[in-house]
Design an enzyme around this catalytic site. Structure first.
Site, PDB file in Angstrom:
ATOM      1  N   ARG A  14      34.272   4.349  -3.391  1.00 21.78           N
ATOM      2  CA  ARG A  14      32.751   4.594  -3.317  1.00 21.78           C
ATOM      3  C   ARG A  14      32.365   5.733  -2.306  1.00 21.78           C
ATOM      4  O   ARG A  14      33.223   6.059  -1.435  1.00 21.78           O
ATOM      5  CB  ARG A  14      31.843   3.508  -3.074  1.00 21.78           C
ATOM      6  CG  ARG A  14      32.022   2.545  -4.454  1.00 21.78           C
ATOM      7  CD  ARG A  14      30.976   1.036  -4.106  1.00 21.78           C
ATOM      8  NE  ARG A  14      31.780   0.133  -3.189  1.00 21.78           N
ATOM      9  CZ  ARG A  14      30.978  -0.332  -2.085  1.00 21.78           C
ATOM     10  NH1 ARG A  14      29.681   0.085  -2.015  1.00 21.78           N
ATOM     11  NH2 ARG A  14      31.614  -1.270  -1.399  1.00 21.78           N
ATOM     12  N   VAL A  41      42.134  -3.674   3.971  1.00 24.39           N
ATOM     13  CA  VAL A  41      42.842  -2.925   5.248  1.00 24.39           C
ATOM     14  C   VAL A  41      42.958  -3.758   6.457  1.00 24.39           C
ATOM     15  O   VAL A  41      43.890  -3.646   7.241  1.00 24.39           O
ATOM     16  CB  VAL A  41      42.355  -1.761   5.541  1.00 24.39           C
ATOM     17  CG1 VAL A  41      42.283  -0.572   4.393  1.00 24.39           C
ATOM     18  CG2 VAL A  41      40.757  -1.789   5.799  1.00 24.39           C
ATOM     19  N   ASN A  44      39.325   5.655   6.045  1.00 27.64           N
ATOM     20  CA  ASN A  44      37.877   5.914   5.833  1.00 27.64           C
ATOM     21  C   ASN A  44      37.065   4.442   5.458  1.00 27.64           C
ATOM     22  O   ASN A  44      36.034   4.122   5.700  1.00 27.64           O
ATOM     23  CB  ASN A  44      37.570   6.605   4.497  1.00 27.64           C
ATOM     24  CG  ASN A  44      36.288   6.482   3.855  1.00 27.64           C
ATOM     25  OD1 ASN A  44      35.413   7.079   4.434  1.00 27.64           O
ATOM     26  ND2 ASN A  44      36.207   5.706   2.691  1.00 27.64           N
ATOM     27  N   SER A  91      32.042   7.447  13.512  1.00 29.19           N
ATOM     28  CA  SER A  91      30.544   7.527  13.196  1.00 29.19           C
ATOM     29  C   SER A  91      29.742   7.793  14.538  1.00 29.19           C
ATOM     30  O   SER A  91      30.487   7.601  15.505  1.00 29.19           O
ATOM     31  CB  SER A  91      29.999   6.170  13.195  1.00 29.19           C
ATOM     32  OG  SER A  91      28.633   5.823  12.799  1.00 29.19           O
ATOM     33  N   TYR A 139      29.790  -2.672  15.604  1.00 30.81           N
ATOM     34  CA  TYR A 139      30.258  -1.237  14.851  1.00 30.81           C
ATOM     35  C   TYR A 139      30.526  -0.071  15.883  1.00 30.81           C
ATOM     36  O   TYR A 139      31.474   0.500  15.674  1.00 30.81           O
ATOM     37  CB  TYR A 139      29.082  -0.705  13.520  1.00 30.81           C
ATOM     38  CG  TYR A 139      29.422   0.245  12.671  1.00 30.81           C
ATOM     39  CD1 TYR A 139      30.360   0.257  11.846  1.00 30.81           C
ATOM     40  CD2 TYR A 139      28.519   1.541  12.983  1.00 30.81           C
ATOM     41  CE1 TYR A 139      30.312   0.964  10.894  1.00 30.81           C
ATOM     42  CE2 TYR A 139      28.822   2.538  12.130  1.00 30.81           C
ATOM     43  CZ  TYR A 139      29.799   2.335  11.014  1.00 30.81           C
ATOM     44  OH  TYR A 139      29.882   3.446  10.346  1.00 30.81           O
ATOM     45  N   ILE A 164      24.575   9.349   6.060  1.00 24.57           N
ATOM     46  CA  ILE A 164      24.847   9.903   4.778  1.00 24.57           C
ATOM     47  C   ILE A 164      24.454   8.857   3.755  1.00 24.57           C
ATOM     48  O   ILE A 164      24.700   7.871   3.839  1.00 24.57           O
ATOM     49  CB  ILE A 164      26.353  10.123   4.866  1.00 24.57           C
ATOM     50  CG1 ILE A 164      27.106  10.706   5.856  1.00 24.57           C
ATOM     51  CG2 ILE A 164      26.861  10.644   3.501  1.00 24.57           C
ATOM     52  CD1 ILE A 164      26.206  12.088   6.322  1.00 24.57           C
TER      53      ILE A 164
END
Ligand code: NAP
Length: 242
Positions: free
Chosen positions: A11, A60, A88, A140, A153, A186
């Site tokens: 995605r 992952v 990613n 990011s 994050y 995004i």
């Protein structure tokens, strides 16, 4: 045949990267966690872009799964190697730190930072032996600037940026480069709960970015053209971070 692996390719940004890599002539290995249907759509788009690909399902964050699935691929393709890796796959579980649960911290660190480590370590050896490789890590704005509500994050993405710079110095002599791309806001599933109308006022280009706009930067760094760039972070954020 040249091979590229994109983690979280089912995605969003990962899908756009898969399509762009297919256009560049790569057989694209599309990793995903659970969303088989969306992963299948990415594979269709890879075919439409004129190239072949395959789905590789693994988490992952799970060291054993990474080794098993990628190990099996290598056994089935003994003469091939994956020369482009795009790390990613990522998740966010936002909360103010005072309310943040251990699992919010651990899950975000495991997927974003742990995922980078397990997948990269597995593929690195062949890149070094073949003396060519491109690793691109999707980080990011949060990892550069820090964003409130995203201590987990921000820490994970900043960790990948540090690892990118360290690894670049370890592997440069073997013509393997490692760089990072730091998107701002995004338009993907990850940001669909955010209020674009409000947030766009903070962005000099006055809109959220599109996955394809991130993919262009990722795929430049993944190309032979980026031969003298390593350990670098490129922001794709509409001018948000200056
Ligand atoms: P997204 O639309 O939510 O897609 C996430 C992708 O990651 C999916 O393909 C998902 O697979 C996969 N994934 C999640 N956990 C995984 C795991 N444990 N193992 C394997 N795959 C996993 O996200 P996105 O917005 O495209 O984000 C892609 C990357 O860009 C992430 O690293 C994110 O942190 C970063 N980023 C995004 C933005 C933004 O504004 N969107 C901004 C800055 C950075 P399934 O489909 O199977 O669930």
């Amino acid at each position: 045949m040249k091979y590229a692996l994109v983690t979280g390719g089912s995605r969003g940004i990962g899908r756009a990267v898969c399509v762009r890599l297919a256009e560049m002539g790569y057989h694209v290995l599309i990793n995903y966690l659970a969303n088989e249907e969306e992963a299948g759509k990415t594979l269709e788009r890879v075919h439409e872009a004129g190239n072949s690909g395959a789905l590789l399902k693994f988490d992952v964050a799970d060291h054993a799964q990474v080794e098993n699935v990628l190990g099996k691929w290598q056994v089935e393709n003994p003469d091939e190697y994956i020369e482009v890796l795009v790390n990613n796959a990522g998740i966010r579980k936002d909360n103010l730190m005072i309310w943040m649960e251990n699992s919010h911290w651990q899950d975000v660190l495991d997927t974003n930072l742990g995922g980078f480590f397990y997948v990269t370590r597995f593929l690195l050896k062949n890149m070094l032996v073949k003396k060519y490789g491109r690793i691109v890590n999707v980080v990011s704005l949060s990892g550069l600037k820090g964003l409130p509500g995203q201590v987990n994050y921000s820490a994970a993405k900043a960790g990948i940026i540090g690892a990118t710079k360290a690894l670049a110095q370890e592997i440069g002599k073997k013509r393997v480069t490692v760089n990072a791309v730091a998107p701002g806001f995004i338009k993907t599933d990850m940001t669909k709960d955010l209020n674009e109308d409000e947030l766009k006022n903070l962005i000099p280009l006055n809109r959220f970015g599109l996955p394809g706009e991130v993919a262009e930067a990722v795929c430049f760094l993944a190309s032979e053209k980026a031969s003298y760039i390593t350990g670098e972070v490129i922001s794709v954020n509409g001018g948000l971070y200056t």
